[in-house]
Design an enzyme around this catalytic site. Structure first.
Site, PDB file in Angstrom:
ATOM      1  N   THR A  48       8.136  35.088  69.960  1.00  0.00           N
ATOM      2  CA  THR A  48       8.254  33.808  70.655  1.00  0.00           C
ATOM      3  C   THR A  48       9.054  32.790  69.837  1.00  0.00           C
ATOM      4  O   THR A  48       9.221  32.926  68.631  1.00  0.00           O
ATOM      5  CB  THR A  48       6.846  33.242  70.930  1.00  0.00           C
ATOM      6  OG1 THR A  48       6.104  33.281  69.724  1.00  0.00           O
ATOM      7  CG2 THR A  48       6.151  34.022  72.022  1.00  0.00           C
ATOM      8  N   ASP A  85       3.904  29.932  62.728  1.00  0.00           N
ATOM      9  CA  ASP A  85       3.041  31.104  62.834  1.00  0.00           C
ATOM     10  C   ASP A  85       2.939  31.591  64.280  1.00  0.00           C
ATOM     11  O   ASP A  85       2.854  32.777  64.550  1.00  0.00           O
ATOM     12  CB  ASP A  85       1.645  30.788  62.285  1.00  0.00           C
ATOM     13  CG  ASP A  85       1.696  30.601  60.773  1.00  0.00           C
ATOM     14  OD1 ASP A  85       2.661  31.109  60.156  1.00  0.00           O
ATOM     15  OD2 ASP A  85       0.804  29.943  60.220  1.00  0.00           O
ATOM     16  N   CYS A  86       2.959  30.661  65.217  1.00  0.00           N
ATOM     17  CA  CYS A  86       2.832  31.084  66.618  1.00  0.00           C
ATOM     18  C   CYS A  86       4.190  31.281  67.297  1.00  0.00           C
ATOM     19  O   CYS A  86       4.271  31.908  68.356  1.00  0.00           O
ATOM     20  CB  CYS A  86       1.966  30.102  67.396  1.00  0.00           C
ATOM     21  SG  CYS A  86       2.385  28.380  67.125  1.00  0.00           S
ATOM     22  N   TYR A  87       5.262  30.689  66.731  1.00  0.00           N
ATOM     23  CA  TYR A  87       6.610  30.888  67.276  1.00  0.00           C
ATOM     24  C   TYR A  87       7.521  31.343  66.143  1.00  0.00           C
ATOM     25  O   TYR A  87       8.043  30.519  65.383  1.00  0.00           O
ATOM     26  CB  TYR A  87       7.147  29.589  67.887  1.00  0.00           C
ATOM     27  CG  TYR A  87       6.371  29.115  69.090  1.00  0.00           C
ATOM     28  CD1 TYR A  87       6.457  29.805  70.300  1.00  0.00           C
ATOM     29  CD2 TYR A  87       5.575  27.973  69.031  1.00  0.00           C
ATOM     30  CE1 TYR A  87       5.756  29.359  71.416  1.00  0.00           C
ATOM     31  CE2 TYR A  87       4.880  27.527  70.145  1.00  0.00           C
ATOM     32  CZ  TYR A  87       4.963  28.226  71.331  1.00  0.00           C
ATOM     33  OH  TYR A  87       4.287  27.803  72.428  1.00  0.00           O
TER      34      TYR A  87
END
Lengths: 406, 145
Positions: free
Chosen positions: A78, A148-150
């Site tokens: 992502t 961390d999430c993208y």
């Protein structure tokens, strides 16, 4: 600002629900704002209000302060887009991971601008929107910092409008209610958003559909408000708020019509249902890029006052002649006279005793076609009126007690 | 009659006096609207000719005999009707009224016959609907009917 007038009694009183019921039954009487001028002249406002249910308006012209919200979908891994370009035109991405807004006046990254004067401004945000609506592929480029999430930092792919999960035409200021007539009193040519203006007042440009223009048919915003359903870019859109620079306090004539730039609308609609015929990227020499937007608003004839407003003709709509050679750029509030749209359309006006040829910048054939299209949509029962859930800031006005002029 | 032509000069003839002969021998009045002719280079000239039809045709024949290609400028200027959205911005720019507003419909009319190929409308048109080309590769017939 003041509240919309309440409690005034009219001889004719119709509701949105009644008019919509007539549209559903195929019985609604719909005319264009051009046709309404003659109807009100011949029958008077009360009879006209009894007979006519809806008056359709239209305008097709360059409208800066337009743009598109879009979502371009996620990548794997992502991405949280930080910088976004579409066909090398920068979009604003400070919204959410894969949301962005592209404005129509944004030129492409490598445009020489006015370094080679006057610049051509061949491609910008407006052209991106036209290309997308026309079904063309555009190059989408995204840069990002990893989280961390993208985790992804780059994206580079060709997409079409169909590939975008979401595309909303969202124009913060459209359909200016009246606009200046521009001249140039300086001794050099100037390239403006009002077109090319020759030195020493040798031409005059104006930009309004006049008696066909939406807000000039509802000068006090009695029916155009938040929730009004409209023709937008060939599809269906909505008025969602008053536009930026909305100024109900502008000076008005005895008929309530502003004689200076006044009201504006914020409009939006699903870009995927629009047409490249009515969304055209434009290049204004020496000025920049923009978008020509086709816009049409239906005006419900709720009472004789609305009939009277929609019956106002080009002879009764005035604007001021403003100098773009010095005054506009330097914030000098000076007028070189008041002219009617009938005079402007005649091809010649008089400025300071001198005859000056006029040119429009707003497509009247386009405006007429929009008003006719909207009329046929309503006649066929394909389009119903949206009743505003709230209204724009307005000004006090009544035909009974005309306000003094400026 | 008055007609506007694009004359394309081959480099062999670009240093010869040619246009003056039109008055001397063919009784054609002319007005040079634009010219780019340099010695030993291909050149072009936009020329308005005024005179009797047969005189103009003889003059054109004379030009052709010198290897000068002559064609009506109207064929070199083009409006893309699909692009044009009839805004009217060009009508304030066009110096000769070839682009003008037709009353009362307010349609934007283009009359190629009046056009002098000045090119102001090309960059003045917001949607770039106007094109002027002097490229000799697309030569068109020039005989007056």
């Amino acid at each position: 600002m003041s509240e919309q007038k309440q409690g005034k009694t009219f001889q004719v009183n119709k509701t949105y629900a009644e008019i919509n019921a007539r549209i559903r039954a195929g019985e609604a009487v719909v005319v264009t704002a051009d046709e309404m001028v003659d109807i009100v002249r011949q029958e008077g406002p009360v009879e006209a209000a009894r007979r006519v249910d809806v008056v359709t308006t239209g305008t097709f012209s360059v409208m800066c302060s337009s743009g598109m919200f879009f979502n371009f979908g996620q990548t794997n891994p992502t991405i949280k887009g930080q910088k976004v370009w579409v066909n090398k035109v920068s979009a604003y991405a400070g919204l959410a991971a894969v949301d962005a807004y592209i404005g129509v006046t944004e030129p492409s990254e490598n445009d020489p601008l006015n370094q080679v004067y006057p610049g051509e401004f061949r491609y910008g945000g407006g052209h991106v929107i036209e290309d997308l609506v026309a079904g063309k592929k555009v190059l989408l480029e995204v840069k990002a910092y990893p989280t961390d999430c993208y985790a992804n930092t780059k994206m580079h792919k060709e997409v079409t409008l169909a590939d975008l999960p979401y595309a909303l035409l969202c124009n913060p200021r459209n359909g200016y209610q009246n606009y200046n007539c521009a001249v140039n009193l300086s001794d050099r040519i100037v390239y403006t958003y009002m077109g090319t203006l020759k030195p020493n007042c040798r031409n005059a440009n104006y930009c309004s559909a006049g008696q066909l223009s939406p807000l000039l048919n509802d000068p006090l915003y009695r029916t155009i408000g938040i929730g009004t359903r409209i023709f937008l870019g060939g599809g269906v859109g909505y008025v969602t708020f008053q536009g930026t620079q909305h100024n109900p306090a502008a000076p008005r004539g005895d008929n309530g019509v502003p004689i200076r730039p006044a009201g504006t609308m914020m409009v939006q609609g699903d870009l995927k249902k629009m047409s490249p015929e009515w969304l055209r990227g434009v290049s204004l020499q020496g000025y920049g890029c923009s978008l020509a937007v086709g816009l049409g608003v239906p005006i419900p004839i709720l009472n004789e006052e609305m009939a009277q407003f929609t019956g106002i003709s080009d002879e009764e709509i005035f604007t001021h002649v403003v100098d773009y050679g010095y005054d506009y750029t330097n914030g000098v509030a000076r007028t070189y006279g008041k002219v009617s749209y009938a005079q402007l359309r005649s091809g010649e006006i008089e400025v300071a005793g001198k005859k000056v040829p006029t040119a429009p910048l707003s497509s009247l054939t386009g405006a007429r076609k929009i008003a006719e299209t909207l009329k046929s949509w309503i006649q066929q029962g394909k389009f119903h009126l949206g009743e505003p859930v709230d209204y724009f800031p307005t000004a006090d006005f009544s035909f009974d007690k005309p306000e003094p002029q400026e | 009659m008055t007609k506007i032509f694009l004359l394309s000069y081959p480099k062999e003839n670009s240093s010869q006096p040619v246009i003056c002969q039109l008055v001397k021998h063919y009784d054609v009045e002319f007005n040079i609207l634009k010219a780019e002719i340099l010695p030993q280079r291909d050149g072009y000239l936009i020329l308005e000719m005024k005179g009797l039809k047969e005189n103009i045709n003889s003059a054109l024949e004379y030009l052709r005999s010198l290897g000068v290609k002559a064609e009506r400028i109207a064929g070199r200027v083009h409006r893309d009707e699909k692009k044009c959205f009839q805004c009217g911005a060009c009508t304030g720019i066009c110096p000769v009224g070839a682009l003008h507003i037709q009353q009362p419909e307010m349609t934007v009319v283009f009359e190629p016959e009046k056009c002098t190929a000045c090119g102001l409308c090309v960059t003045g048109c917001p949607v770039r609907a106007m094109a002027v080309s002097f490229d000799p590769a697309t030569e068109e017939s020039c005989v007056m009917a």
